[in-house]
Design an enzyme around this catalytic site. Structure first.
Site, PDB file in Angstrom:
ATOM      1  N   GLU A  64     -15.240 -80.540  -1.531  1.00  0.00           N
ATOM      2  CA  GLU A  64     -14.660 -81.589  -0.677  1.00  0.00           C
ATOM      3  C   GLU A  64     -13.164 -81.736  -0.936  1.00  0.00           C
ATOM      4  O   GLU A  64     -12.381 -81.942  -0.011  1.00  0.00           O
ATOM      5  CB  GLU A  64     -15.400 -82.915  -0.905  1.00  0.00           C
ATOM      6  CG  GLU A  64     -16.835 -82.845  -0.382  1.00  0.00           C
ATOM      7  CD  GLU A  64     -17.623 -84.115  -0.616  1.00  0.00           C
ATOM      8  OE1 GLU A  64     -17.810 -84.489  -1.794  1.00  0.00           O
ATOM      9  OE2 GLU A  64     -18.046 -84.740   0.371  1.00  0.00           O
ATOM     10  N   GLU A  93     -25.470 -81.804  -2.967  1.00  0.00           N
ATOM     11  CA  GLU A  93     -25.866 -83.206  -3.158  1.00  0.00           C
ATOM     12  C   GLU A  93     -27.314 -83.483  -2.738  1.00  0.00           C
ATOM     13  O   GLU A  93     -27.992 -84.325  -3.325  1.00  0.00           O
ATOM     14  CB  GLU A  93     -24.923 -84.131  -2.379  1.00  0.00           C
ATOM     15  CG  GLU A  93     -23.536 -84.258  -2.975  1.00  0.00           C
ATOM     16  CD  GLU A  93     -22.618 -83.065  -2.719  1.00  0.00           C
ATOM     17  OE1 GLU A  93     -23.040 -82.094  -2.055  1.00  0.00           O
ATOM     18  OE2 GLU A  93     -21.468 -83.106  -3.188  1.00  0.00           O
TER      19      GLU A  93
END
Ligand code: NAI
Length: 695
Positions: A105, A125
């Protein structure tokens, strides 16, 4: 130092440095933000490179900070990414080895990304029941396209960087082994004056007829996700990258992330993640305890367990000598091992060459002299103290000094087994689960005199064999089987009172267990429990059981191996078919007990099966047989098919609330066989304090 700052000509280099994987903990985030600010303030700097020291660009969030206020403290990951993205000087991510989660990210917030091949790129995740919460769901589709980004986010599976070369994720993928930093600096020099700065957020996700694709994805993902909400939430947030403006998508992502954080399923996955890590830590055995080297193994007994145990060593590249008493038994055991490998080859999961390599590591023998030089010997002979005594006396006389003498016993007293040798410090229990080449759990049984180095070696061996090692003290059944005993007793009592095997199995399978107690009994062999109950009738006559399981064995119905047990089975079909005679036997047995059979709810079935285990587990914890509640959860998640989304029996009891568990138990204590519901003092204490096992 958690991020270093250096200037090379007109390029500032920020190197994340937080071993082992440059997790983006608070100190690292702070240093990275300061690095950007310093570069912006320095007129001589025209561009910035962010990279990672050692073995990663960044593995994402710092797991040491999980569940701590530091995880969200400012500068948060959002702030860091915004600082990078809003930088007025171009920022280049130089990616290698590992770029996952928050690390990816962060890279997506950079203006440019360059990489070496072989870097693992992932947003994992979902494996913790979450979704990427720092823009990943909005930015990844903007560089990889809807379909590929969705696959990566929903599966969490890493993709090698070279496979993503040519997408907008990377501006360059260099040659393997080349100097990444030098090339990244050269790249930064080249783009130093180019304006406007490219931002991933300004790209569009183009996908013709995206609604149809998204609907298809929802359907497939829903079918695969089972009880876990995260995969579908991943689809919805990725969908927002197409259907909403960037800022709105980001807000939506945040909202869904925070929602998932609160779900029991995600909490359970995160609990299991940490439980697995902590299980290998034993308070009085420090991490630097010396371990013994294991280069050669021996296994005694080539039966069901011995063969599977041998395969574990072979798979890890450790040569094994397999010892039996009779040539036929040895031949049969060796042939079974080959057959198992053959099946794996047929499924395409092993090459024929690897099969031969593994078999070449295996030799069979009938002579103890041939195993004398092994570093470890695992005994897997009949579950009989007399036979164990013969074997361990022999091992004591032949094995080289320092060899580890392990027993796979599932119920017998390890301290007695150790007493048959002159070296009890070398004796340990290694309790594998059937099928031993498949099941993840390894209960490591620590005897009263087991050496700390032997325990440390066993824990290291578990990792080498790709098992989850959980330490147990010595007691009848250790952690797992001692608890399952209470579960089985309740299953039997439920039959006496009015349930039939299929109702019990279906109720607990609906709760999430892989297999109910009666199907499990048929698979493992009902004669095993029968033998144990016969032993208990002598050793502990006060323990009560339903007689129905004995009556079943008296009918000759031991399970699948005798063609039927609680159920009937058909060739080539794993389904269990109810058997009328068995059900009639159960009903008749109730009549003999003078019980009027009643309708039993699924809720009662589940509560009685699970809470009886939880209560026994509280004793196990209190007696110090298990080191911590999460170890008990690991035993059940990896060895007994307890549903992962419920986090294990102790975690589950915590979510129900221990006071509620206790109240239900009090109610069952007034019913049939109520004496089985004496609450464990620890359970009463924790419930009274409003605490949980894991708190
Ligand atoms: P098994 O009956 O399939 O195999 C036992 C093997 O040991 C036979 O091949 C027998 O010939 C051999 N044997 C007997 N006496 C011997 C001796 N003195 N020297 C060398 N070999 C000898 O039994 P299984 O199921 O493999 O169980 C072995 C041990 O593993 C038992 O202690 C059992 O409690 C334990 N265990 C069994 C599990 C299961 O699901 N079957 C699970 C976990 C532990």
């Amino acid at each position: 130092m958690t991020a270093e700052y250096q200037v090379h000509g007109a390029v500032a280099v920020i190197t994340l440095n937080n071993p082992p994987v440059n997790g983006l903990g608070l100190a690292t985030r702070t240093a990275a933000v300061q690095g950007i600010q310093q570069a912006l303030a320095d007129a001589a700097v025209k561009a910035i490179v962010i990279t990672g020291a050692g073995k990663a660009f960044s593995g994402g969030a710092d797991i040491k900070e999980f569940n701590s206020p530091k995880a969200l403290a400012e500068p948060s990951l959002h702030t860091l990414i915004a600082t990078v993205e809003n930088s007025t000087k171009p920022v280049v991510a130089a990616i290698h080895t590992v770029c996952m989660g928050g690390g990816l990210e962060l890279a997506l917030g950079c203006h440019y990304r360059v990489a070496l091949p072989g870097a693992q790129i992932a947003l994992p995740e979902v494996k913790l029941g979450l979704l990427p919460g720092a823009g990943g769901t909005q930015r990844l589709p903007r560089v990889l396209g809807l379909e590929m980004a969705l696959n990566m986010i929903v599966s969490g599976t890493p993709v090698a960087s070279e496979k993503l070369a040519g997408t907008a994720l990377f501006d360059a993928v260099y040659e393997a082994g080349s100097d990444l930093l030098a090339q990244a600096i050269a790249f930064a020099d080249k783009v130093a004056d180019a304006r406007p700065l490219p931002k991933v957020r300004e790209r569009k996700v183009d996908y013709p007829n995206h609604e149809a694709f998204l609907q298809f994805s929802r359907n497939t993902v829903k079918a695969m996700a089972g009880p876990f909400p995260a995969p579908l939430e991943c689809v919805e947030t990725v969908a927002a990258s197409v259907t909403r403006k960037f800022e709105d998508g980001l807000k939506f992502e945040r909202e869904r992330f925070l929602h998932l954080m609160q779900t029991t399923e995600s909490k359970a996955l995160r609990h299991a993640f940490f439980a697995e890590r902590v299980a290998s830590k034993v308070p009085d055995v420090p991490a630097d305890t010396p371990v013994r080297s294991i280069k050669q193994a021996a296994v005694i007994g080539a039966g069901t367990m011995g063969g599977g145990i041998a395969m574990n060593f072979l798979n890890a590249g450790i040569p094994v000598v397999l010892l039996e008493t009779r040539q036929e038994a040895l031949d049969k055991g060796m042939a079974t091992i080959r057959k198992n490998y053959d099946n794996t080859v047929k499924k395409g999961k092993l090459t024929a060459e690897k099969l031969e390599q593994r078999m070449a590591l295996l030799t069979g023998t009938l002579a103890y002299a041939d195993i004398a030089q092994a570093d470890i010997v695992v005994e897997a002979v009949f579950e009989d103290m007399g036979v164990k005594e013969t074997v361990f006396r022999q091992l004591d006389s032949v094995m080289k000094p320092g060899a580890i003498l392990a027993s796979n016993t599932s119920t017998l007293d390890l301290n007695r087994i150790a007493s048959f040798t002159s070296r009890p410090q070398d004796v340990i229990g290694l309790h594998f689960f059937s099928p031993a080449n498949v099941m993840k759990l390894l209960e490591i049984v620590r005897g009263a005199q087991t050496g700390k180095d032997v325990l440390a070696t066993a824990l290291a061996l578990a990792k080498k064999l790709k098992k989850t090692g959980v330490v147990s003290g010595v007691c009848d059944g250790f952690i797992g089987n001692r608890m399952i005993e209470q579960y089985s007793r309740q299953a039997g009592f439920l039959l006496d009172e009015g349930a039939l095997p299929e109702q019990v199995d279906q109720a607990i399978e609906k709760f999430g267990f892989a297999m109910g107690p009666f199907r499990m009994g048929d698979l493992a062999g009902n004669d095993i429990g029968w033998a144990i109950r016969k032993r208990r009738a002598i050793e502990s006559p006060e323990i009560t059981y339903s007689r129905s399981a004995d009556l079943l064995c008296e009918m000759g119905r031991f399970g699948q191996k005798t063609g039927g047990g609680w159920y009937d089975y058909k060739a080539g079909d794993r389904k269990a078919y109810p058997n009328e005679q068995v059900n009639a036997m159960i009903v008749q047995h109730s009549a003999q007990l003078g019980i009027t059979r009643r309708q039993i709810s699924d809720q009662e079935i589940v509560e009685r099966l699970v809470y009886s285990m939880v209560n026994e587990a509280a004793h196990i914890l209190e007696e110090g047989i298990a080191l911590r509640a999460s170890d008990i959860d690991m035993v059940y998640l990896t060895g007994y098919g307890f549903p992962l989304f419920r986090g294990g029996p102790m975690f589950y009891a915590d979510t129900v609330g221990l006071a509620n568990v206790l109240a239900a138990m009090a109610q069952y204590a007034r019913g049939y066989q109520g004496s089985a519901w004496q609450p464990a003092p620890l359970l009463v204490k924790l419930a009274g304090e409003g605490k949980g096992f894991n708190s």
